[in-house]
Design a protein around this motif. Sequence first.
Motif: not given
Length: 979
Positions: A463-486
């Motif tokens: 179980a992981v919580d992630v803080t990052g920026t929501v982006t559409e990488f050429y139509g693929f939804t992802q989190l990047e520029d990750i600030v925290d993973i706990s």
Amino acid sequence: MASARTGGIVILVSLFVAAAFSAHAADHLLISEVVVTPTAGEFVEIFNPTDTAIDLSDVYLTDATFAGGGTYYYNIVTGANAGGGGFGDFHARFPEGAAIASHEYQTVAVAGSTGFFATYGADPTYELFEDDPSPDAIPDMREALPGTINNQGGLTNAGEVVILYRWDGATDLVQDLDYVLWGDKEEAVDKTGVAVDGPDPDSTPTTYFSDTAIASQDVTSAVAHLAGDSYTRIDKDEGAETAGGGNGLTGNDETSENLSATFTEVAVTPNGGSLLGVGVSVDDVAISEGDGGTTTFVFTISLTQPAPPGGVSYDIATADGTATVADLDYSAASDSQVIPEGSSTEIFNVGVFGDLKGEINEEFLVEIGNVSGANAEILDGTGVGTILNDDPVPIHIIQGDGWSSPLEGSVVATQHGVVSAIGPEGFFLQTADGFDDGNPDTSEGIYVFTATPPPAPVSWGQAVDVTGTVTEFYGFTQLEDIVDISGGGPAGVPWPIVFDAATPSPDPTTPSCALEYECYEGMMVSAAGLVVGPTQTFGTDPTAEFFAIASAGPQPFREIGAEYPGFQGMLALPPGVPVFDGNPEIFEVDPDKLGLPNMTAKPGDTYLVSGPLGYEFGGWEIWAWDQLAITPGASVVEPVRPAGPGEMTVASLNMYRHYDDVDDPLTQDDIVPTDEFQSRQTKFRRYILDVLRAPDILGVQEVENLAILSALASDIQTADPSVIYSAHLVPGNNGFGMNVGYLVRDTVQSVTVTQLGFDDILVGWGYKLFDHPPLLVQGTWVGDGGPGFDIAVMNNHTRSLSGVDDPYDDFAREKRFQQAQSIASKVQDLQTVEPNTPLVLVGDYNAFQFTDGYVDVIGQIRGEVTPEHNVLSGPVITRPTLADEIERMPPGERYSYLFQGTHQVFDHALTNRAAQPYVTGQQFGRGNAESPGFLILDDSIPDRSSDHDGLVLFLEPASLLFADGFETGDTTRWASTTP
């Protein structure tokens, strides 16, 4: 501006609900400013004086007229002589989907956005053409017709006209929106009495109403303005412009405006400035909502200059957007306010309620109306209040139920996620069981991009919580520029979605969820079934994905009609046009994307895979994670049968961009390394000898020059001295050096080769019609030792399907149609002169055995076409009709090319009535279309010498004839297998 931008194109987010401020028609637009100096800062500004947003998709801007050459913008309806593309003249169309909000200003940078920014310190709304080495975020104007911008354009200082007009793409006449003339009248236009027949269904010209005579037209100024100044509109009502009876969108005569009174020369004000003196605007505000209590959103109302005596008054009020008063997102507010004399701003406060609920960013509106005060008008009357979510957000809210995330660009913290798969540059999170929203239209998975191997505590099932920026990488939804993973400890990974014969749905009209595949994005998926397309090859990934279906088959084939939804979904197809479903059940499998050992596959293999559903390069892919097993099927290499005694063979082979290792300065050719070139030569030698079995006449496409074919003929003879070929090729019009040619065995004598249609013109565009003009070979086959059999073969390579479904640009359709009609005419000429000579048409037609819904290329050539099944159709020319020999082959063998897993026929042999009695069979030499792409340089085998399977047509000239030349009457030799 109170608007949102998506991909650089302005999209209206709200409409005025206040009282009307203008009497202008709903679609009226004005040219509000023109700058001609300095060159880098040239621009044309437009203004929307109406109370509603205006779609700009069918709006054009041009400075291109040349009376001496009969070049006028209104000729766009005929597709020729409409101006632009040279001498600094341009003829442009606004980007598809572009819009201009009520009372908004937008600018078109004539010399590009870089010079505009350097001059004014701000970006334009659009640039005429891309002026940077790599594309920037500023939308480019579209060419009105191909070549009408041509990466150039400028406004003439001494004298010029700029015309803003609208055309729906279907009618005979364009509709003027605004017309600005300065300096002199050399570029002025008068359409009075001009009759034009455009693309509407009838052939009757339509006549324009009266314009103002050029001698009576007014100019903004007799001389050009200086650097730092502009021609700026000061009268939005267009002065004494003649109302009624004109060619304008509103019925006015746009050429009658007294421009010297409605424009003046003042300092440059790009991107807007009040036309009447004092402009009123309200700003946008975006603030985090907080965890509780009330946060005050402070909106600022601004004037373009201090308020005049008596001040400026207005009404202001909130309105619901995605945030609503009923959901306790914010508190409704309204007021009547006055900005007193000498002041320029006022504020308006709105209370926003905080909470602990993870949700999308929400918006409410602040709208201004009932403005009063001397020379005051609304420039931007709608402010957007964006309530930024600051609470952890479930994955299904991040994904949303649309094609892209509603939180794109936001920094979010995930909630209830479990690591479901791990790769070398990131990992997947999926919502833990019990926390999903139960909505089949929202995905519960997402990719977290870390760029490097994911750090602890990322491990499978954690179980992981992630803080990052929501982006559409050429139509693929992802989190990047990750600030925290706990990490939060072990958790169960949800069971995968099972792909099967019903999921994804094979029918796009009844998908398994609202947006097929998108609803499973990032989630674990398992599938088992049939490989339908071979391992692909890309420059950076020589053994990449393969195509598959989640069932036992059969292999998916191309069917009749326009691929669903037709015209890219923007316009309706004519009602009689059939629609092909597009085989939506096909997806890709990437064996090694997440670090598993790579594997290759080919059609006929079966597979078993489990992993997350990813998306790249426009395709949905299962990225193997838990497992991948491939069970090989039968070999895809299958030579054609040997020719029997007395049989001759005519063949066709697309040689897939076969360039040599020599630079040709006359073309934009590829220069291939010598070892690669020699390897492909060897491979073609093997394929021609071992798979096609050395046909008597072989028509080839996509070969650079005669030297290549001559060397190949020599290589073949060295390998088998009994096979002696002569090479024939005549260069065509293709700027990249691709041509059609022949290898003709010595079993054919008295050979003549004639190029046809080199100078044919694409009507309406003025370009050469054929990149690869048809090539005719005529000769006498003497392979059976008899008296000889005269035969003619025409080798064709017609335009590709690329762009055929563009609803607003019919260039591809027209070229394919006109090429087909031209070939049909040439066939008819041959049939008329030599009706008894067998004629075979071979080649890569980039067309199916039936209509693609837009143009029935093969049908037009054969002389059998159903007009209502096509967007574009024409009269039948070929009589008697030709036969497409593919129709006599078993349905499961009707393919020569694979496109994204779909089997289809591009390569055809068409026969005239004189040849048909002698046809004893047709086969494809298998081993190219279905073999993995990386085999193209393995010259130890013939497999994948090209991406097309070669075609061989068998004819037995003597079998149906008595010695006196009359037919025996045996016409049952090859019965049709067509149902």
